[in-house]
Design a protein around this motif. Structure first.
Motif, PDB file in Angstrom:
ATOM      1  N   THR A 284       0.859  -1.333   0.083  1.00 62.01           N
ATOM      2  CA  THR A 284      -0.130   0.071  -0.026  1.00 62.01           C
ATOM      3  C   THR A 284       0.713   1.297   0.185  1.00 62.01           C
ATOM      4  O   THR A 284       0.284   2.199  -0.075  1.00 62.01           O
ATOM      5  N   GLY A 285       2.168   1.099   0.062  1.00 64.51           N
ATOM      6  CA  GLY A 285       3.076   2.097   0.333  1.00 64.51           C
ATOM      7  C   GLY A 285       2.799   3.267   1.408  1.00 64.51           C
ATOM      8  O   GLY A 285       2.791   4.492   1.460  1.00 64.51           O
ATOM      9  N   GLU A 286       2.247   2.671   2.663  1.00 67.81           N
ATOM     10  CA  GLU A 286       2.258   3.506   3.878  1.00 67.81           C
ATOM     11  C   GLU A 286       2.842   3.008   4.953  1.00 67.81           C
ATOM     12  O   GLU A 286       3.665   1.753   4.929  1.00 67.81           O
ATOM     13  N   THR A 287       3.007   3.773   5.807  1.00 75.76           N
ATOM     14  CA  THR A 287       3.635   3.526   7.159  1.00 75.76           C
ATOM     15  C   THR A 287       2.470   3.558   8.224  1.00 75.76           C
ATOM     16  O   THR A 287       1.874   4.747   8.365  1.00 75.76           O
ATOM     17  N   SER A 288       2.511   2.703   9.041  1.00 78.34           N
ATOM     18  CA  SER A 288       1.643   2.572  10.519  1.00 78.34           C
ATOM     19  C   SER A 288       2.555   3.178  11.417  1.00 78.34           C
ATOM     20  O   SER A 288       3.388   2.397  11.987  1.00 78.34           O
ATOM     21  N   LEU A 289       2.146   4.251  12.170  1.00 82.80           N
ATOM     22  CA  LEU A 289       2.819   4.662  13.369  1.00 82.80           C
ATOM     23  C   LEU A 289       2.133   4.058  14.422  1.00 82.80           C
ATOM     24  O   LEU A 289       1.023   4.214  14.937  1.00 82.80           O
ATOM     25  N   GLU A 290       2.968   3.434  15.441  1.00 83.16           N
ATOM     26  CA  GLU A 290       2.219   2.709  16.543  1.00 83.16           C
ATOM     27  C   GLU A 290       3.143   2.575  17.829  1.00 83.16           C
ATOM     28  O   GLU A 290       4.389   3.164  17.681  1.00 83.16           O
ATOM     29  N   TYR A 291       2.585   2.589  18.873  1.00 87.63           N
ATOM     30  CA  TYR A 291       3.330   2.523  20.485  1.00 87.63           C
ATOM     31  C   TYR A 291       3.144   1.338  20.851  1.00 87.63           C
ATOM     32  O   TYR A 291       1.983   0.745  20.737  1.00 87.63           O
ATOM     33  N   TRP A 292       4.015   0.909  21.720  1.00 92.32           N
ATOM     34  CA  TRP A 292       3.968  -0.371  22.512  1.00 92.32           C
ATOM     35  C   TRP A 292       2.991  -0.112  23.840  1.00 92.32           C
ATOM     36  O   TRP A 292       3.439   0.720  24.679  1.00 92.32           O
ATOM     37  N   ASP A 293       1.573  -0.839  23.665  1.00 93.64           N
ATOM     38  CA  ASP A 293       0.839  -0.821  24.812  1.00 93.64           C
ATOM     39  C   ASP A 293       1.317  -1.819  25.898  1.00 93.64           C
ATOM     40  O   ASP A 293       0.731  -2.824  25.568  1.00 93.64           O
ATOM     41  N   ALA A 294       1.969  -1.108  26.718  1.00 90.72           N
ATOM     42  CA  ALA A 294       2.498  -2.213  27.884  1.00 90.72           C
ATOM     43  C   ALA A 294       1.321  -2.835  28.557  1.00 90.72           C
ATOM     44  O   ALA A 294       1.477  -4.199  29.109  1.00 90.72           O
ATOM     45  N   GLU A 295       0.089  -2.414  28.738  1.00 88.99           N
ATOM     46  CA  GLU A 295      -0.771  -3.047  29.626  1.00 88.99           C
ATOM     47  C   GLU A 295      -1.363  -4.181  28.897  1.00 88.99           C
ATOM     48  O   GLU A 295      -1.916  -5.354  29.416  1.00 88.99           O
ATOM     49  N   ASN A 296      -1.553  -4.001  27.476  1.00 85.25           N
ATOM     50  CA  ASN A 296      -2.146  -4.920  26.713  1.00 85.25           C
ATOM     51  C   ASN A 296      -1.192  -5.952  26.054  1.00 85.25           C
ATOM     52  O   ASN A 296      -1.551  -6.789  25.105  1.00 85.25           O
ATOM     53  N   GLU A 297       0.177  -5.376  25.975  1.00 84.24           N
ATOM     54  CA  GLU A 297       0.957  -5.980  25.523  1.00 84.24           C
ATOM     55  C   GLU A 297       0.878  -6.249  23.969  1.00 84.24           C
ATOM     56  O   GLU A 297       0.960  -7.449  23.256  1.00 84.24           O
ATOM     57  N   THR A 298       0.815  -5.352  23.267  1.00 87.39           N
ATOM     58  CA  THR A 298       0.735  -5.324  21.782  1.00 87.39           C
ATOM     59  C   THR A 298       0.956  -3.821  21.239  1.00 87.39           C
ATOM     60  O   THR A 298       1.037  -2.963  21.995  1.00 87.39           O
ATOM     61  N   TRP A 299       1.051  -3.768  20.037  1.00 91.63           N
ATOM     62  CA  TRP A 299       1.469  -2.677  19.293  1.00 91.63           C
ATOM     63  C   TRP A 299      -0.188  -1.869  19.149  1.00 91.63           C
ATOM     64  O   TRP A 299      -1.051  -2.443  18.606  1.00 91.63           O
TER      65      TRP A 299
END
Length: 709
Positions: A98-113
């Protein structure tokens, strides 16, 4: 140490000791293993000498966060927010399809991006750069406007300003502010005017023209409701007598005229008195007893006098106001102008209008004026902070420009804005090359890399900031290879690795490992080089020809190199006790910290091979007598195999499954008889038993040098 003289050769034998196999480092230019107490950092242990000549770092990483969900990683960054004491790990997750970048952060509480919410448009599939500034992380994509995130809110379009213009009429509640709908410099190509109409009108009209370009601005012309001038008129009544003469004039000059004077003649008399331009007309009266109606063109004449000449006891002619003077004026209020512009589709598409005050005051004529102050959102590829400013470079539309924000404000970049001390400078001539990276060096200024040259920014205030050429022959391959280990800025160039100290020329420091750089590094991907600094070490990950990474480590205080097998990363970010990195050609994110990179003298889990051991006489053939390998005993026995290679030939096994046992933490010496002539030898030790290692302490060998080759 000398041994007894050999009777056969008539020559003394010598002992050569190699200390600290459990933690020393081998450099590429010395055959010695350097002891830990000789000044090298104690946190660089865990060595596995499988690489002939240079030790390779043992596995010293651990899995820490989930893999990225895209098909490649574009960036990794840790953001500490001081205000809330929160820590965020940011991931730029790339999607090629798709030619995209997804900006994510580490959700420590749920242990997921989790996605960073609030970004209005799709981020491009590019490598971003991050910088923590003013308690927010500022994020730069080369072709996307600069934006920031504080852990809660995204602020987009940093640097953008809307153009505007404001009227300054003399009374209250009638001023207007015109603001461009869209932020950016194009807003400066809008002009607004309020014009008086040629004739009286009872409605507001809006006209527009132009393409909103510098040479053809978009012009909004407002024609308000308009009332013409109401002229001053005076009536003359001549009641009696029916003949004779009477006087007309002012308190200073009275002119005698005939009682039966005509209106034409009276006009001529008054023009002589007041001037041709001041008397518009003199007409015969139309009502009973009205003799003349005098209309003044511009004069409001309250001093007109009439009198009968020489007649006593007879009433004077009467002059009365017929029509009071009123100026021409605009009847439209600022609120009505605002409403009219908003009702016009084309005008409303370009500007917003604010009525200053309650909008009840009538407006005035407003000369055609441009909206000013419009500024585009800045963009670029590289961020650094310097003297409480944020620096930005790498704008693909202006690749030689270096921008600096207003002090302490990453949202203000316009140098011409009111109160702004932002500035812009160009780096070198427009020679077809562009800025490839910037590096903050404390009091040493900012090191600026271009493809084939290096520059530096010096100064403290906007007035004395300058960009100076450092070296016209040494360039920088990319921003991520630049690291600061005080007092040096270290970077990768096309022909090697350099360090720069403020006031000096860049110095090539890669000569000890130049053969690795020249022969093993994939120079077609050299712009994928990446580094991280750790204490006094510059840790460099280079793309290898055979895939994966070549990791070279430079100790600036020792001016020495070593080679590791970790961290084979592309993107690095420092954390409390080490750093995180994304593996090259992988979606894995690893941690590399103190616990992962030290062994504290513990077990070697894999095979090790020494460098070429030549007793520091590489030019001479030597007779190698005995080899002594000293081990540390453990709580249970372990077995070792020892092989030796002479002059670079294949390894030959000299000891097989030798048992090392004894009281824990004592020495055990394994003696091997060699009896071979060679210029150098290499010693390999391993334990083939699954899950078991060995504890080497040192190597000693005896030799007798022969003649020079």
């Amino acid at each position: 140490m000398k041994l007894e003289r050999d009777r056969q050769f008539g020559q003394e034998a010598y002992i050569y000791r190699i200390h600290s196999l459990d933690g020393g480092l081998v450099t590429s230019i010395s055959p010695r293993l350097l002891q830990q107490n000789q000044g090298l950092a104690s946190d660089i242990l865990n060595l596995d000498f499988v690489y002939p000549g240079i030790p390779v770092k043992r596995k010293g990483t651990e899995d820490t966060l989930d893999d990225a969900s895209g098909d490649h990683i574009n960036g990794l960054y840790k953001f500490d927010r001081t205000f809330t004491e929160d820590e965020y790990i940011l991931l730029a997750d790339g999607f090629s399809e798709t030619g995209e970048t997804s900006l994510e952060y580490w959700d420590a509480e749920n242990e997921t991006w989790a996605d960073v919410m609030g970004i209005s448009n799709t981020l491009p599939d590019e490598i971003p750069n991050f910088n923590t500034f003013a308690d927010q992380v500022v994020i730069a994509f080369p072709s996307y406007g600069l934006f920031s995130w504080n852990g809660e809110e995204v602020k987009e379009g940093l640097g953008e300003e809307k153009a505007e213009v404001e009227t300054f009429f003399i009374y209250e509640n009638n001023d207007l502010r015109f603001i461009a709908k869209e932020a950016g410099k194009e807003g400066n190509y809008i002009r607004v005017a309020i014009e008086e109409p040629e004739s009286e009108t009872s409605e507001i009209s809006i006209t527009t023209e132009g393409t909103q370009e510098e040479e053809d601005p978009f012009i909004i012309t407002v024609t308000p409701e308009w009332k013409d001038v109401t002229k001053h008129k005076v009536m003359i009544f001549l009641d009696s007598p029916t003949g004779g003469a009477w006087e007309i004039g002012d308190p200073f000059t009275m002119i005698e005229v005939a009682y039966d004077i005509s209106s034409v003649e009276l006009k001529s008399v008054l023009q002589d008195l007041y001037g041709d331009d001041e008397i518009e007309s003199v007409e015969d009266g139309t009502e009973a007893d009205e003799d003349f109606i005098i209309t003044f063109a511009t004069l409001v004449n309250s001093h007109l006098r009439t009198d009968f000449a020489g007649l006593e006891g007879v009433a004077s002619p009467v002059s009365e106001e017929y029509q009071e003077y009123e100026d021409a004026e605009i009847l439209s209020t600022s609120q009505e102008i605002k409403d009219a512009i908003e009702a016009d589709t084309e005008a409303n598409d370009k500007i917003d209008v604010e009525a200053i005050g309650d909008g009840t005051g009538k407006v005035y004529r407003f000369e055609e004026s441009p909206l000013t102050g419009g500024y585009d959102a800045v963009k670029g590829a590289f961020l650094e902070d310097y003297r409480t400013r944020l620096l930005l470079a790498g704008d693909p539309d202006d690749p030689n420009k270096l921008r600096a924000s207003h002090t302490g404000d990453p949202s203000l970049w316009d140098p011409t804005a009111s109160g702004s001390n932002a500035f812009e400078l160009y780096v070198g001539p427009d020679d077809g090359t562009h800025v490839t990276g910037i590096l903050e060096m404390g009091d040493g200024g900012i090191l600026i890399g271009k493809e084939t040259s290096t520059y530096a920014l010096f100064g403290y205030t906007r007035e004395n900031m300058i960009v100076d050429l450092i070296d016209s022959r040494v360039g920088v391959v990319n921003h991520r290879s630049m690291g600061f280990v005080k007092p040096y800025g270290i970077f990768v160039s096309w022909d090697g690795i350099y360090r720069y100290e403020s006031g000096q020329l860049p110095e090539k420091i890669s000569l000890p490992i130049q053969s690795i750089f020249d022969n093993e590094v994939d120079h077609d991907k050299l712009d994928e080089s990446s580094c991280v600094t750790d204490s006094r070490a510059y840790i460099l990950s280079l793309p290898a020809k055979e895939g994966n990474s070549i990791v070279l480590v430079y100790y600036s205080d020792q001016d020495r190199w070593t080679r590791w097998d970790q961290p084979n990363g592309v993107f690095f970010t420092k954390v409390k006790d080490g750093f995180l990195f994304s593996k090259r050609d992988s979606l894995e994110i690893k941690k590399y910290g103190i616990e992962e990179r030290t062994d504290d003298g513990q077990i070697f889990e894999t095979k090790m091979t020494t460098i070429e051991l030549d007793a520091e006489l590489p030019e001479r053939v030597k007779y190698y007598g005995e080899l002594y390998v000293i081990f540390r005993t453990a709580g249970e026995l372990y077995k070792v195999d020892v092989s030796v290679a002479l002059d670079g030939r294949d390894l030959k096994e000299y000891a097989k499954s030798e048992i090392i046992e004894g009281k824990e933490d004592k020495q055990k010496v394994l003696m091997i008889s060699l009896g071979k002539e060679a210029r150098f030898l290499e010693v390999s030790i391993e334990n083939n038993e699954m899950g078991k290692g060995f504890y080497p302490l040192s190597i000693i060998y005896t030799y007798r040098p022969h003649g020079v080759l």
